[in-house]
Design a protein around this motif. Structure first.
Motif, PDB file in Angstrom:
ATOM      1  N   TYR A 187       0.641  -1.256   0.019  1.00 49.89           N
ATOM      2  CA  TYR A 187      -0.131   0.018   0.037  1.00 49.89           C
ATOM      3  C   TYR A 187       0.881   1.117  -0.020  1.00 49.89           C
ATOM      4  N   SER A 231       2.156   1.992  -3.374  1.00 53.97           N
ATOM      5  CA  SER A 231       1.535   2.231  -4.345  1.00 53.97           C
ATOM      6  C   SER A 231       0.465   3.737  -3.982  1.00 53.97           C
ATOM      7  N   GLY A 232       0.869   4.257  -2.638  1.00 54.53           N
ATOM      8  CA  GLY A 232       0.631   5.434  -2.486  1.00 54.53           C
ATOM      9  C   GLY A 232      -1.000   5.684  -1.799  1.00 54.53           C
ATOM     10  N   ARG A 233      -1.391   4.432  -0.847  1.00 53.52           N
ATOM     11  CA  ARG A 233      -2.602   4.625  -0.262  1.00 53.52           C
ATOM     12  C   ARG A 233      -2.517   5.569   0.940  1.00 53.52           C
ATOM     13  N   PRO A 292      -0.904   8.629  -6.405  1.00 55.48           N
ATOM     14  CA  PRO A 292      -0.857   7.302  -6.719  1.00 55.48           C
ATOM     15  C   PRO A 292      -0.962   7.197  -8.309  1.00 55.48           C
ATOM     16  N   ALA A 320       1.461   4.995 -11.018  1.00 60.97           N
ATOM     17  CA  ALA A 320       0.802   3.934 -11.908  1.00 60.97           C
ATOM     18  C   ALA A 320       1.397   4.377 -13.548  1.00 60.97           C
ATOM     19  N   PHE A 332       2.522  -1.385 -10.488  1.00 60.36           N
ATOM     20  CA  PHE A 332       1.248  -1.802 -10.373  1.00 60.36           C
ATOM     21  C   PHE A 332       0.953  -2.727  -9.360  1.00 60.36           C
ATOM     22  N   LEU A 333      -0.217  -2.397  -8.561  1.00 57.06           N
ATOM     23  CA  LEU A 333      -0.470  -3.404  -7.470  1.00 57.06           C
ATOM     24  C   LEU A 333      -1.611  -4.140  -7.822  1.00 57.06           C
TER      25      LEU A 333
END
Lengths: 251, 502
Positions: A47, A50-52, A74, A78, A83-84
């Protein structure tokens, strides 16, 4: 490709440290697996990368091909090629799967200054890629993840990955909730995407996924740190003996 | 509900984002056209009513009708039951009639209209040339045509495709022209659905309406193209009071679209329209609105006060009406498009998206009045609130004693963005017989952070993500719109919500 240095992360809302100095370097084309007991910080790592929202980075860095990820939004991450694949893919009622995919693909192309895909070209590509993942036309029309089975959701994540063609793929417990056949299908989808320029970070509890997606390196995570790294044999060791010995060794 | 199924079209949701990006910028239609105007003196009096009637060269019966409404109106009080608040409107401090000077001599066709006025519509993306275009969406050769009546402040500039429509027997012209050219039809139907005494704003409209559209579809005719009216308010401090009358005779069909915009101004402007629809045996009318009046700024300064009475009367057996509205503009929206289901087996449908952002206030819904046997109605309302906005759904479903074996289904969903806005649902249900059935479902939800993060992790920025999620929420209603409008509406949904997150 991905370079994580001394990463410390705590929860934004409370004073709880989740990652406590993670170091990890993933080269181009490599597949790394991270294993570890519940609560070791594996999903948090995915997380944070990916920038949550909801996490505070107190120390350290994470770069993708030399560019600092942690400063980016986020969507910028991308577009930069990260990619998560979610452990629990989110449902979006009323939004067709195809619309979602096309919006995502074109948003990234636009961010990179590339021309957007036309409806016709997009359709051709998505149909071909969906076929290899045994995703039928009906699933492409249905709203994103709504009413999808566990297996359908995970295959859909891999389809997104195939369409977005990221350079760094993180798979967060992609095997959870899958039966053996579904897992095989997902693994085949992932293997088809392996290439020299594309790296993978596979987060999993179990060895069994790694039978299908064979990693170059395996890392064991506990209490917010990587406590041991090795080759594929490390995963087998965990499978046979559990984490207890490794944890004791690290103490 | 059987018989009242949604028509699902392919491709309604495609290209959402391109359209959104093409229409970047907050309120897109806030500019004004610099033309010389003729104003009636400020304020409202019997003389002003006489003047408007004279300007439109009306017969005596029309003037008498207006004057009766005026004399009633001066004794009426502005309603206060809606969940909206605004400073008191000074009805004497505004203009009731504004006409471009160039329109003093009535142009014979659109070719003779002042190019500046025509350019206004070109800039708005409204085709006044007889091409198959609408709302900036270019259609390839051979696609459906749309006839347009362009209303600029108090006058209609002209109507396209008149000849082609006349061949089919369809009358499509401004209401002022209809009063002159087709008095027998106007006299028969005007005020028969919304009587001049109906409510404060409808009575005001009856006294001072200056223009609007008139449609008559003769028995058994399926209107060969979609009809539309595009309302533009341009003059400052001027109210717009248009009146639309649609008569769909036995076994006929028409789909009608309505669009509206206005310049950005700090002083609120009043818009009090009346739409009446008469539907006879086995006839069907679809009426779609994309309402995009200037909503005021972030602090609630300026904007249109929109007080509108719209009603359809399914007067005979098996008549059908479908209202679809996308309400994104106006500082205040006060609007309840309604269906009187008088004929046995008649059907009414109401699909609505109401978006209120910043300081906007919307109090909107519908009334389904079931009078005939086995009548059916369906209500799908999607309310979206953001910023500090207040959004109220207010709806009445009434089953009269004679309306046996009738059905209503109501679905009312509210979506909240942020924590300073409000959503309210006020359903009134009256059932006066034992065999009818009324269903009401309501939900309230917030835009989910997980959904937004999921979209963003795939490369969409925050506003694209919100637009996508909200368009998904509105899908049932967007599908009910004609294709061209659906595209515009999707883009509007996104624009209306700009700045609502983060």
């Amino acid at each position: 490709m991905l370079n994580i240095k001394n990463l410390h992360v705590k929860l934004e809302e409370e004073d709880k440290v989740i990652l406590n100095g993670v170091d990890l370097a993933i080269g181009a084309g490599e597949v790394h697996a991270i294993m570890g007991p519940n609560g070791s910080g594996k999903s948090t790592l995915s997380y944070v990368l990916s920038g949550r929202e909801g996490y505070t980075v107190t120390e350290g860095s994470a770069t993708l091909e030399g560019t600092e990820l942690l400063d980016m939004e986020p969507e910028e991450r991308a577009a930069a090629g990260l990619f998560l694949a979610f452990q629990y893919p989110v449902e979006i009622p009323g939004v067709g799967n195809m619309t979602f995919l096309r919006t995502a693909v074109n948003a990234q192309r636009k961010a990179r200054g590339e021309e957007e895909l036309s409806a016709g070209d997009f359709l051709k590509i998505v149909r071909a890629k969906a076929k290899t993942l045994q995703i039928d036309a009906d699933m492409l029309k249905r709203p994103v993840n709504v009413g999808f089975s566990g297996g359908e959701k995970k295959r859909n994540e891999i389809l997104q990955m195939a369409m977005l063609e990221p350079r760094m793929c993180i798979l967060d417990e992609t095997d959870s909730g899958l039966d053996v056949d579904a897992m095989k299908l997902v693994a085949e989808g992932v293997n088809a995407l392996r290439s020299e320029g594309r790296s993978f970070l596979v987060i999993t509890h179990y060895q069994r996924l790694l039978d299908h997606i064979q990693p170059d390196f395996v890392h064991i995570m506990a209490a917010g740190r990587i406590i041991k790294s090795g080759g594929p044999e490390l995963a087998l060791e965990v499978e046979n003996n559990g984490y207890a010995d490794l944890l004791a060794e690290a103490e | 509900m059987d018989g009242v199924e949604l028509e699902v079209r392919d491709g309604v949701d495609r290209e959402t984002i391109e359209t959104v990006q093409a229409m970047s910028g907050k309120y897109k239609h806030g500019w004004e056209t610099d033309v010389e105007m003729d104003y009636a003196p400020k304020g409202l009096s019997e003389d002003i009513v006489r003047l408007i009637s004279a300007k439109n060269e009306e017969p005596q019966w029309m003037l008498d009708w207006r004057l009766a409404a005026y004399h009633r109106w001066v004794k009426m009080e502005e309603p206060t039951w809606a969940m909206v608040s605004y400073p008191k409107i000074d009805y004497q401090d505004q203009y009731y009639y504004a006409k471009p000077k160039s329109m003093a001599v009535k142009p014979k066709s659109l070719d003779e209209v002042d190019p500046k006025l025509l350019a206004t519509y070109a800039k708005l993306g409204i085709p006044l040339k007889e091409q198959a275009l609408l709302a900036g969406v270019e259609a390839p050769e051979g696609e459906r045509k749309v006839a347009v009546d362009a209303v600029f402040d108090s006058v209609s500039l002209g109507t396209t495709f008149k000849k082609e429509l006349a061949k089919a027997g369809v009358i499509f012209c401004s209401i002022s022209e209809a009063v002159r050219e087709h008095p027998e039809l106007v006299k028969k139907y005007i005020g028969s659905v919304v009587p001049p005494t109906d409510n404060f704003f409808a009575t005001l409209n009856s006294a001072v309406f200056s223009d609007g559209s008139f449609v008559y579809i003769p028995p058994g005719v399926k209107c060969p193209m979609e009809l539309s009216t595009y309302f533009r308010i341009n003059a400052e401090n001027t109210g717009q009071f248009e009146r639309t009358l649609i008569v769909c005779d036995r076994g006929a069909y028409v789909s009608y679209l309505e669009g509206c915009t206005a310049p950005k101004r700090d002083i609120p402007q009043l818009h009090a329209a009346v739409v009446e629809i008469v539907i006879l045996e086995d006839a069907e009318v679809k009426y779609s609105t994309v309402q995009n009046w200037y909503p005021g700024d972030e602090n609630g300064v300026g904007g249109i006060y929109n007080f509108v009475t719209k009603r359809a009367d399914c007067r005979e057996a098996r008549a059908k009406v479908m209202w679809t509205q996308v309400e994104t503009g106006s500082a205040i929206t006060w609007k309840y498009p309604s269906c009187i289901l008088r004929g046995d087996d008649s059907q009414g449908e109401f699909y609505s998206i109401a978006i209120a952002n910043n300081a906007q206030q919307a109090d909107t819904g519908t009334k389904m009045i079931h009078l005939g046997k086995r009548t059916k109605s369906r209500i799908v309302s999607k309310g979206i609130s953001a910023g500090r906005a207040q959004n109220t759904y207010r709806g009445l479903v009434s089953m009269h004693p004679r309306a046996t074996d009738s059905r209503n289904y109501t679905q009312c969903d509210s979506l909240l963005i942020g924590d300073k806005c409000g959503a309210h649902t006020v359903p009134y249900i009256e059932v006066k017989n034992n065999s009818s059935r009324v269903e009401h479902e309501a939900t309230t939800s917030k835009v989910d952070e997980d959904q937004l993060f999921y979209c963003r992790s795939r490369g969409m920025d925050e506003e694209e993500a919100v637009a996508l999620v909200v368009n998904g929420f509105c899908k049932d209603v967007l599908q009910a719109l004609p294709m061209e409008f659906a595209m515009e509406a999707q883009a509007l949904v996104a624009i209306s919500l700009e700045g609502s997150v983060g």
